[in-house]
Design an enzyme around this catalytic site. Structure first.
Site, PDB file in Angstrom:
ATOM      1  N   ILE A 213       0.873  -1.186   0.000  1.00  0.00           N
ATOM      2  CA  ILE A 213       0.000   0.000   0.000  1.00  0.00           C
ATOM      3  C   ILE A 213       0.901   1.225   0.000  1.00  0.00           C
ATOM      4  O   ILE A 213       1.765   1.353   0.877  1.00  0.00           O
ATOM      5  CB  ILE A 213      -0.899   0.048   1.260  1.00  0.00           C
ATOM      6  CG1 ILE A 213      -1.635  -1.276   1.486  1.00  0.00           C
ATOM      7  CG2 ILE A 213      -1.899   1.211   1.178  1.00  0.00           C
ATOM      8  CD1 ILE A 213      -2.175  -1.443   2.889  1.00  0.00           C
ATOM      9  N   HIS A 214       0.726   2.112  -0.972  1.00  0.00           N
ATOM     10  CA  HIS A 214       1.539   3.331  -0.938  1.00  0.00           C
ATOM     11  C   HIS A 214       0.872   4.534  -1.606  1.00  0.00           C
ATOM     12  O   HIS A 214       1.305   5.657  -1.421  1.00  0.00           O
ATOM     13  CB  HIS A 214       2.902   3.088  -1.596  1.00  0.00           C
ATOM     14  CG  HIS A 214       2.867   3.196  -3.091  1.00  0.00           C
ATOM     15  ND1 HIS A 214       2.372   2.201  -3.889  1.00  0.00           N
ATOM     16  CD2 HIS A 214       3.259   4.196  -3.920  1.00  0.00           C
ATOM     17  CE1 HIS A 214       2.464   2.566  -5.158  1.00  0.00           C
ATOM     18  NE2 HIS A 214       2.998   3.773  -5.206  1.00  0.00           N
ATOM     19  N   ARG A 215      -0.192   4.316  -2.399  1.00  0.00           N
ATOM     20  CA  ARG A 215      -0.814   5.426  -3.119  1.00  0.00           C
ATOM     21  C   ARG A 215      -1.432   6.423  -2.145  1.00  0.00           C
ATOM     22  O   ARG A 215      -2.054   6.042  -1.158  1.00  0.00           O
ATOM     23  CB  ARG A 215      -1.901   4.913  -4.050  1.00  0.00           C
ATOM     24  CG  ARG A 215      -1.399   4.043  -5.185  1.00  0.00           C
ATOM     25  CD  ARG A 215      -0.934   4.874  -6.349  1.00  0.00           C
ATOM     26  NE  ARG A 215      -0.569   4.026  -7.474  1.00  0.00           N
ATOM     27  CZ  ARG A 215      -0.040   4.456  -8.600  1.00  0.00           C
ATOM     28  NH1 ARG A 215       0.201   5.737  -8.763  1.00  0.00           N
ATOM     29  NH2 ARG A 215       0.268   3.631  -9.564  1.00  0.00           N
ATOM     30  N   ARG A 249       5.808   6.092   3.465  1.00  0.00           N
ATOM     31  CA  ARG A 249       4.581   6.894   3.624  1.00  0.00           C
ATOM     32  C   ARG A 249       3.518   6.129   4.387  1.00  0.00           C
ATOM     33  O   ARG A 249       2.835   6.670   5.262  1.00  0.00           O
ATOM     34  CB  ARG A 249       4.038   7.298   2.248  1.00  0.00           C
ATOM     35  CG  ARG A 249       2.752   8.131   2.338  1.00  0.00           C
ATOM     36  CD  ARG A 249       2.032   8.216   1.003  1.00  0.00           C
ATOM     37  NE  ARG A 249       2.808   8.932   0.022  1.00  0.00           N
ATOM     38  CZ  ARG A 249       2.887   8.630  -1.262  1.00  0.00           C
ATOM     39  NH1 ARG A 249       2.243   7.560  -1.720  1.00  0.00           N
ATOM     40  NH2 ARG A 249       3.613   9.342  -2.090  1.00  0.00           N
ATOM     41  N   ASP A 293      -1.944  -1.480  -4.370  1.00  0.00           N
ATOM     42  CA  ASP A 293      -2.422  -0.304  -5.107  1.00  0.00           C
ATOM     43  C   ASP A 293      -1.347   0.193  -6.074  1.00  0.00           C
ATOM     44  O   ASP A 293      -1.463   1.261  -6.654  1.00  0.00           O
ATOM     45  CB  ASP A 293      -2.879   0.819  -4.161  1.00  0.00           C
ATOM     46  CG  ASP A 293      -1.795   1.282  -3.199  1.00  0.00           C
ATOM     47  OD1 ASP A 293      -0.612   0.916  -3.385  1.00  0.00           O
ATOM     48  OD2 ASP A 293      -2.136   2.019  -2.243  1.00  0.00           O
TER      49      ASP A 293
END
Length: 366
Positions: A213-215, A249, A293
């Site tokens: 997950i990073h978006r 992030r 994502d």
């Protein structure tokens, strides 16, 4: 002796991988034809500042070492893009390459294209023409603007060519296939030989889920990130744990929204640091299913014949969905669970992505 000078601009994980393939092709070309040399130098913007998100890729993959190492990460989109633009412009002014090569859809991509465009230096955009048609995504804005600035547009799919034509971009457009497929073929074998990550994490092939997950649309929304975490807790089991390498992030946002401790308390969810590329490939090849994502990982899942569930409402890689290897679930726990339970019928070959010679096709165009 004829010599062309290229400056390549990278700053994020997928770009390191793609750049590695073109750099290898350039090095081979220079050996075979010493009378027509391409001199490539690299700017690393520092957009990914974590050691495992950046430096380790250069050592693992034999990527050309950066001539210029900037430090433009860990700030807002505007501040990061602005700082990159200032520093890249000065480098281009001092060196005046024949081409500037940019990859994908990051802030580094846009900053490089803007700097080169204003100095009238031809721009090569590798992975041109992709569209999610969601302008709330910063990546979508980066793609559109970069394509409209570029002189040579190297498209991974026929859909990408059609997207550009719909925006009246028809000159300099070429379908070359997907340079990430080149990398999948090369580094998939190297991962089998050089990665021990399955033993390190005590995993068995096809008996774990891999999640990334990073978006910003997921990490910057407490509602979406909370929903994804709920889904992961519902899916994780002793028979099939979840491995979640944490993007910097995501790590920050999990702590900010007080979600991290809840995940850590689940014995079947393994939060780990970002991995090197070969370890990540090994996990992708051996996962039962990938939840992500990431646009790049959606494709890597297909290349390694691993089912994928995309934690977004749309994808720029529509071919993977049509072929049945990818499902769109958004952030809804119920939709994610339904996708896991109801796997679609899959077909094997997406011919759009080429046969693993994309880097050489791009080199011929240069």
């Amino acid at each position: 002796m004829k010599k062309k000078k290229i400056i390549t601009i990278v700053g994020a994980r997928p770009q390191f991988i793609k750049a590695a393939m073109l750099s290898r092709a350039i090095a081979e070309q220079n050996k075979m034809n010493p009378h027509q040399i391409i001199e490539e130098r690299l700017i690393h913007t520092g957009q990914h500042y974590d050691e495992n998100m950046s430096k380790i890729f250069f050592s693992e993959m034999g990527i050309l070492q950066p001539t210029w190492q900037l430090h433009c990460g860990n700030s807002s989109h505007g501040a990061m893009t602005g700082q990159m633009l200032i520093e890249i412009e000065q480098i281009l002014l001092n060196n005046r390459p024949d081409y500037v090569v940019v990859y994908g859809d990051t802030d580094s991509t846009l900053a490089g294209a803007l700097a080169a465009g204003k100095l009238h230096i031809p721009i090569v955009h590798i992975e041109a023409g992709l569209r999610s048609f969601n302008k709330a995504m910063p990546e979508e804005l980066n793609r559109i603007l970069t394509d409209h600035l570029s002189d040579l547009l190297c498209c991974p799919t026929h859909t990408a060519v059609q997207n550009l034509a719909a925006e009246n971009i028809k000159e300099g457009v070429h379908h070359v296939g997907d340079i990430m497929y080149d990398a999948a073929l090369l580094f998939g074998d190297l991962a089998e030989q050089g990665s021990s990550i399955l033993d390190t994490l005590h995993l068995r092939a096809k008996s774990f889920y891999l999640c990334t997950i990073h978006r910003a649309e997921n990490t910057d929304s407490v509602e979406r990130l909370s929903s994804i975490c709920e889904a992961l807790k519902g899916i994780a089991a002793a028979s099939c744990p979840i491995v979640l390498p944490l993007h910097p992030r995501t790590h920050i946002c999990l702590e900010k929204y007080q979600l991290k401790e809840d995940l850590l308390s689940n014995p079947y969810i393994h939060l780990i640091k970002p991995l090197g590329f070969l370890d990540m490939v090994m996990l992708e090849k051996n996962a039962r299913c990938i939840l992500t994502d990431s646009g790049g990982i959606q494709k890597e899942a297909y290349f390694h014949k691993t089912p994928c569930i995309t934690l977004r409402e749309e994808t720029e890689w529509v071919e993977t969905v049509t072929a049945g290897w990818n499902q769109l679930a958004g952030a809804s726990p119920q939709r994610i669970l339904d996708c896991l339970r109801n796997q679609p019928e899959r077909r094997d070959a997406i011919t759009d992505y080429g046969e693993g010679s994309t880097a050489y096709k791009i080199l011929q165009l240069l």
